[in-house]
Enzyme design. Structure first.
Site, PDB file in Angstrom:
ATOM      1  N   HIS A  44      35.205  35.299  19.630  1.00  0.00           N
ATOM      2  CA  HIS A  44      35.833  36.468  20.230  1.00  0.00           C
ATOM      3  C   HIS A  44      36.520  36.072  21.537  1.00  0.00           C
ATOM      4  O   HIS A  44      36.304  34.978  22.051  1.00  0.00           O
ATOM      5  CB  HIS A  44      34.785  37.540  20.535  1.00  0.00           C
ATOM      6  CG  HIS A  44      33.869  37.133  21.651  1.00  0.00           C
ATOM      7  ND1 HIS A  44      32.823  36.238  21.458  1.00  0.00           N
ATOM      8  CD2 HIS A  44      33.870  37.432  22.968  1.00  0.00           C
ATOM      9  CE1 HIS A  44      32.215  36.037  22.617  1.00  0.00           C
ATOM     10  NE2 HIS A  44      32.832  36.733  23.544  1.00  0.00           N
ATOM     11  N   HIS A 125      40.403  32.916  26.808  1.00  0.00           N
ATOM     12  CA  HIS A 125      39.920  31.748  26.059  1.00  0.00           C
ATOM     13  C   HIS A 125      38.852  32.187  25.069  1.00  0.00           C
ATOM     14  O   HIS A 125      38.238  33.240  25.238  1.00  0.00           O
ATOM     15  CB  HIS A 125      39.325  30.698  27.004  1.00  0.00           C
ATOM     16  CG  HIS A 125      38.042  31.130  27.608  1.00  0.00           C
ATOM     17  ND1 HIS A 125      37.965  32.012  28.684  1.00  0.00           N
ATOM     18  CD2 HIS A 125      36.761  30.840  27.269  1.00  0.00           C
ATOM     19  CE1 HIS A 125      36.697  32.228  28.975  1.00  0.00           C
ATOM     20  NE2 HIS A 125      35.942  31.545  28.135  1.00  0.00           N
TER      21      HIS A 125
END
Length: 174
Positions: A44, A125
């Site tokens: 995620h 990220h």
């Protein structure tokens, strides 16, 4: 009284992006088998880390986050990086104004709801490996870029299970 829930607001990749990211993570993990690889289903992008909240607060927040307006856009992941102090290998992409705007909108919504969150600068990220050896010099070539169609934030709950941490959509937990 139910136990508090550990929460964050995130974006989930679609299946194609998730599988592509998982293949990159597996290839990197082969070089660093002592590192801990993120489970594929947990991949995620965190927009805001909230932390532990009472269940009733999560119940109030979940529909507000899950129904936030979010114009559809695409994000391209084209690079690997390392957070040396955290010993984390990650995948990310170039600056993406719609992604930054979405993170800002999520944080503004949390501010309006008076929900505390980790306010450190947003660095888009996806964590691939944790506990990377301190002296690791990972191969930062990912090959083909990852195409991620972004479709909206979700409130996510982190729970400990016998096989490790599991991230689930709060709507499924409540």
């Amino acid at each position: 009284m139910p136990a508090p829930l550990r929460c964050f607001v995130a974006l989930w990749p679609d299946n194609a992006a998730r599988e592509h990211i998982a293949r990159i993570a597996a290839a990197q993990h082969a070089h660093w088998p002592a590192a801990r690889r993120m489970r594929t289903e947990n991949l995620h992008l965190t927009l805001a880390f909230i932390g532990t909240q009472p269940v009733d607060a999560v119940q109030r927040l979940q529909p507000r986050i899950d129904t936030m307006a979010c114009p559809a856009f695409d994000w391209t992941l084209d690079r690997l990086g390392v957070f040396r102090s955290a010993r984390v290998l990650w995948i990310g992409g170039p600056d993406c104004r719609p992604l930054q705007d979405l993170a800002d909108a999520v944080r503004a919504a949390l501010d309006v709801q008076r929900v505390a969150y980790d306010s450190k600068r947003f660095v888009p990220h996806i964590t691939l490996l944790r506990d990377l050896p301190r002296d690791a010099q990972p191969d930062l070539d990912i090959g083909a870029t990852v195409h991620w169609p972004v479709r909206g934030p979700r409130l996510v709950v982190s729970t400990m299970t016998p096989v490790g941490v599991r991230y689930r959509d709060a709507a499924q937990v409540l």
